[in-house]
Scaffold this motif. Sequence first.
Motif, PDB file in Angstrom:
ATOM      1  N   LEU A 151       0.820  -1.210   0.000  1.00 23.89           N
ATOM      2  CA  LEU A 151       0.000   0.000   0.000  1.00 23.89           C
ATOM      3  C   LEU A 151       0.853   1.259   0.000  1.00 23.89           C
ATOM      4  N   VAL A 152       1.947   1.244   0.758  1.00 22.75           N
ATOM      5  CA  VAL A 152       2.851   2.396   0.784  1.00 22.75           C
ATOM      6  C   VAL A 152       3.490   2.586  -0.580  1.00 22.75           C
ATOM      7  N   ARG A 153       3.990   1.504  -1.151  1.00 25.38           N
ATOM      8  CA  ARG A 153       4.655   1.569  -2.452  1.00 25.38           C
ATOM      9  C   ARG A 153       3.697   2.061  -3.532  1.00 25.38           C
ATOM     10  N   SER A 154       2.472   1.521  -3.533  1.00 25.27           N
ATOM     11  CA  SER A 154       1.486   1.915  -4.538  1.00 25.27           C
ATOM     12  C   SER A 154       1.090   3.378  -4.385  1.00 25.27           C
ATOM     13  N   GLY A 155       0.971   3.819  -3.118  1.00 25.95           N
ATOM     14  CA  GLY A 155       0.615   5.220  -2.873  1.00 25.95           C
ATOM     15  C   GLY A 155       1.696   6.174  -3.352  1.00 25.95           C
ATOM     16  N   LEU A 156       2.943   5.826  -3.085  1.00 22.90           N
ATOM     17  CA  LEU A 156       4.058   6.664  -3.542  1.00 22.90           C
ATOM     18  C   LEU A 156       4.116   6.712  -5.064  1.00 22.90           C
ATOM     19  N   ALA A 157       3.929   5.555  -5.688  1.00 19.60           N
ATOM     20  CA  ALA A 157       3.979   5.488  -7.150  1.00 19.60           C
ATOM     21  C   ALA A 157       2.854   6.315  -7.767  1.00 19.60           C
ATOM     22  N   ALA A 158       1.671   6.235  -7.171  1.00 21.39           N
ATOM     23  CA  ALA A 158       0.529   6.992  -7.691  1.00 21.39           C
ATOM     24  C   ALA A 158       0.771   8.497  -7.562  1.00 21.39           C
ATOM     25  N   LEU A 159       1.335   8.902  -6.443  1.00 21.13           N
ATOM     26  CA  LEU A 159       1.644  10.319  -6.227  1.00 21.13           C
ATOM     27  C   LEU A 159       2.643  10.823  -7.264  1.00 21.13           C
ATOM     28  N   LEU A 160       3.674  10.038  -7.512  1.00 20.73           N
ATOM     29  CA  LEU A 160       4.698  10.440  -8.474  1.00 20.73           C
ATOM     30  C   LEU A 160       4.153  10.471  -9.902  1.00 20.73           C
ATOM     31  N   ARG A 161       3.317   9.499 -10.234  1.00 25.16           N
ATOM     32  CA  ARG A 161       2.743   9.462 -11.596  1.00 25.16           C
ATOM     33  C   ARG A 161       1.861  10.675 -11.866  1.00 25.16           C
ATOM     34  N   ALA A 162       1.235  11.182 -10.809  1.00 25.12           N
ATOM     35  CA  ALA A 162       0.336  12.328 -10.974  1.00 25.12           C
ATOM     36  C   ALA A 162       1.070  13.664 -11.008  1.00 25.12           C
ATOM     37  N   ALA A 163       2.353  13.642 -10.685  1.00 24.29           N
ATOM     38  CA  ALA A 163       3.129  14.885 -10.608  1.00 24.29           C
ATOM     39  C   ALA A 163       3.741  15.229 -11.959  1.00 24.29           C
ATOM     40  N   PRO A 164       3.639  16.488 -12.376  1.00 26.67           N
ATOM     41  CA  PRO A 164       4.274  16.905 -13.634  1.00 26.67           C
ATOM     42  C   PRO A 164       5.788  16.688 -13.588  1.00 26.67           C
ATOM     43  N   GLY A 165       6.329  16.166 -14.663  1.00 27.59           N
ATOM     44  CA  GLY A 165       7.775  15.995 -14.749  1.00 27.59           C
ATOM     45  C   GLY A 165       8.313  14.743 -14.084  1.00 27.59           C
ATOM     46  N   MET A 166       7.430  13.902 -13.534  1.00 32.60           N
ATOM     47  CA  MET A 166       7.856  12.665 -12.877  1.00 32.60           C
ATOM     48  C   MET A 166       7.352  11.460 -13.670  1.00 32.60           C
ATOM     49  N   ARG A 167       8.160  10.419 -13.736  1.00 30.62           N
ATOM     50  CA  ARG A 167       7.758   9.186 -14.408  1.00 30.62           C
ATOM     51  C   ARG A 167       8.245   7.994 -13.582  1.00 30.62           C
ATOM     52  N   VAL A 168       7.333   7.126 -13.173  1.00 29.58           N
ATOM     53  CA  VAL A 168       7.693   5.923 -12.417  1.00 29.58           C
ATOM     54  C   VAL A 168       8.076   4.835 -13.413  1.00 29.58           C
TER      55      VAL A 168
END
Length: 225
Positions: free
Chosen positions: A12-29
């Motif tokens: 859950l922590v990993r998925s939450g972090l990945a989702a946050l990063l994917r939604a941020a401009p200029g970030m790509r997981v």
Amino acid sequence: MIDVLVVDDQFLVRSGLAALLRAAPGMRVVGEAADGAEAVAATARTRPDVVLMDIRMPGMTGIEATRRILAGAPDPAPRILILTTFDLDEYVYGALRAGAAGFLLKDAGPERLLAAVTAVHGGDSLFAPVVTRRLVEAFTERTDSPPAPADTPAGLGSLTSREVEVLRLVARGLTNAEAAERLFISEATVKTHLNRTMTKLGLASRAQAVVLAYETGLVRPGDGS
């Protein structure tokens, strides 16, 4: 675009972090990993710019994963940002010694996390210089036999006097801008001196340089800035 690999043993922590990063401009997981061994393999496969690394994981810890990633990575090596629950954590200290670029508390919040990823990617290894200094001091004070004082401790003899001055100030928690003001030089010159210092000493991060400054006695716990 900043390519990020997310490493955490809790789904859950990993998925939450990945989702946050994917939604941020200029970030790509570019990948996710559940433990240190997976992190090492995923880093070699995906070549991320930044690895967001949980420090305490079953099996291979974040410390060992950091060491292996930086030992085997081609240039430019990824910047490793440690995620931790406690800032005064010997695991985090070990990761900084191994070459991690910095660390961030897990409860820091989305904006601070994104700012930290951006900062370490841009070469600002110490996202929180004073906090890192406090961590390093806490663990170097515990050594049974601290190094004897010296004008230029062993291993630092290749540095110029100005490089030593810059390293001392950085280790005491000053930013590049603050060190530049103290030495009456430009911020860019401070960065150049620090980069040359790291190259001469074979260091992977600014945080690693701070650890070395304390462990060699160049700077001592309690020294004022």
